[in-house]
Design an enzyme around this catalytic site. Structure first.
Site, PDB file in Angstrom:
ATOM      1  CE1 TYR A 165      -4.136   1.882   0.747  1.00  0.00           C
ATOM      2  CE2 TYR A 165      -2.827   2.982   2.429  1.00  0.00           C
ATOM      3  CZ  TYR A 165      -3.980   2.899   1.668  1.00  0.00           C
ATOM      4  OH  TYR A 165      -4.971   3.843   1.824  1.00  0.00           O
ATOM      5  CE  LYS A 169      -3.765   4.648  -1.500  1.00  0.00           C
ATOM      6  NZ  LYS A 169      -4.851   5.174  -2.343  1.00  0.00           N
TER       7      LYS A 169
END
Ligand code: NAP
Length: 257
Positions: A165, A169
């Site tokens: 993640y 991101k």
């Protein structure tokens, strides 16, 4: 001597910041995406609520007014992204705003993370933003105007259990800043928002004790709501933000201070 209270600029309060704009919001079926779709519609935009769950997307769209529609979209599928953007352009004759919000998490410690967990998150959270931004940029470049807002996360700076993640991101930050540089000459702005700890289904599965620990780290003393993120998106999507591009804006109640 006390200073006189200065009201906010009228346009920011008026509810018509985005009149006649055509917007696509991905992952608009619930959570932050739903909040963003709602706020853009309140400001007068016609919103295409795109989500892998078409029932949720359609149900949100039907509650918005301003001609909002729901659409099925898996952002990790490049041809679906091209098709949706081109359908919207054909139907409305323009595309003014793209909000890349759809995202998933598949948390695990690095040494236990599977290939599948890595690939799923990169496919949705990073490739999805690329596919949609590329498709929209073709239309916005030709139109000489546009607004792209990408939802990254405070986790982009690194977070235990979120290697996939955080990498995706952080990729969104690099992609947004590059797109901002490339598209500036066409008067298209691209900005990234990094929400902190927001009350949605994504965070509701977290055990109470950990949620409380996280909230204790937030200087403003509460979890964020989708509306807190949506307000900043609406501003970045408006004419008022025409001189703001390539920015990475935290919306986390001071979480990363
Ligand atoms: P959420 O409640 O899980 O909602 C995400 C929405 O995106 C759901 O409707 C989901 O559909 C949809 N979606 C999932 N995969 C998709 C795909 N491949 N294509 C299109 N739509 C897809 O999450 P959220 O908390 O609102 O998060 C929204 C964004 O904010 C994400 O990018 C997330 O990473 C980011 N963010 C959230 C927080 C937070 O604290 N909540 C913090 C920082 C950043 P389904 O219903 O079918 O799953």
């Amino acid at each position: 001597m006390t200073q006189a209270f200065r009201p906010m600029p009228v346009a920011l309060l008026s509810g018509d910041l985005l009149t006649d704009r055509i917007a696509i919001v991905t992952g608009a079926g619930r959570g932050i995406g739903e909040g963003i779709a709602r706020k853009l519609a309140e400001e007068g935009a016609t919103v295409v609520c795109a989500d892998v769950n078409v029932n949720d997307a359609t149900s949100v769209a039907s509650s918005l007014g301003h001609g909002a529609i729901g659409a099925r979209l898996d952002v990790s599928n490049s041809s679906e992204c091209d098709a949706l953007v081109s359908d919207v352009h054909e139907r409305f004759g323009r595309l003014d705003i793209l909000v890349n919000n759809a995202g998933i998490n598949r948390d695990a410690m690095l040494h236990k993370m599977t290939d599948e967990q890595w690939q799923q998150v990169i496919a949705v959270d990073l490739s999805g933003v690329f596919f949609m931004t590329r498709a929209a940029s073709r239309i916005m470049r030709a139109a000489g105007q546009g607004r792209i807002v990408n939802i990254s996360s405070a986790s982009w700076m690194g977070n235990i259990g979120q290697a996939n993640y955080a990498a995706a991101k952080a990729g969104v930050v690099g992609l947004s800043r590059t797109a901002a540089k490339e598209l500036a000459r066409s008067q298209v702005t691209v900005n990234a928002i990094c929400p902190g700890f927001i009350d949605t289904q994504m965070t509701r599965g977290i055990p109470d004790a950990i949620r409380e620990q996280q909230v204790a780290k937030i200087p403003l003393g509460r979890m964020g709501q989708p509306a807190d993120v949506a307000a900043v998106v609406a501003f970045l999507a408006s004419d008022e933000a025409g001189y703001v591009t390539g920015e990475v804006i935290n919306v986390g109640g001071g979480y990363v201070l």
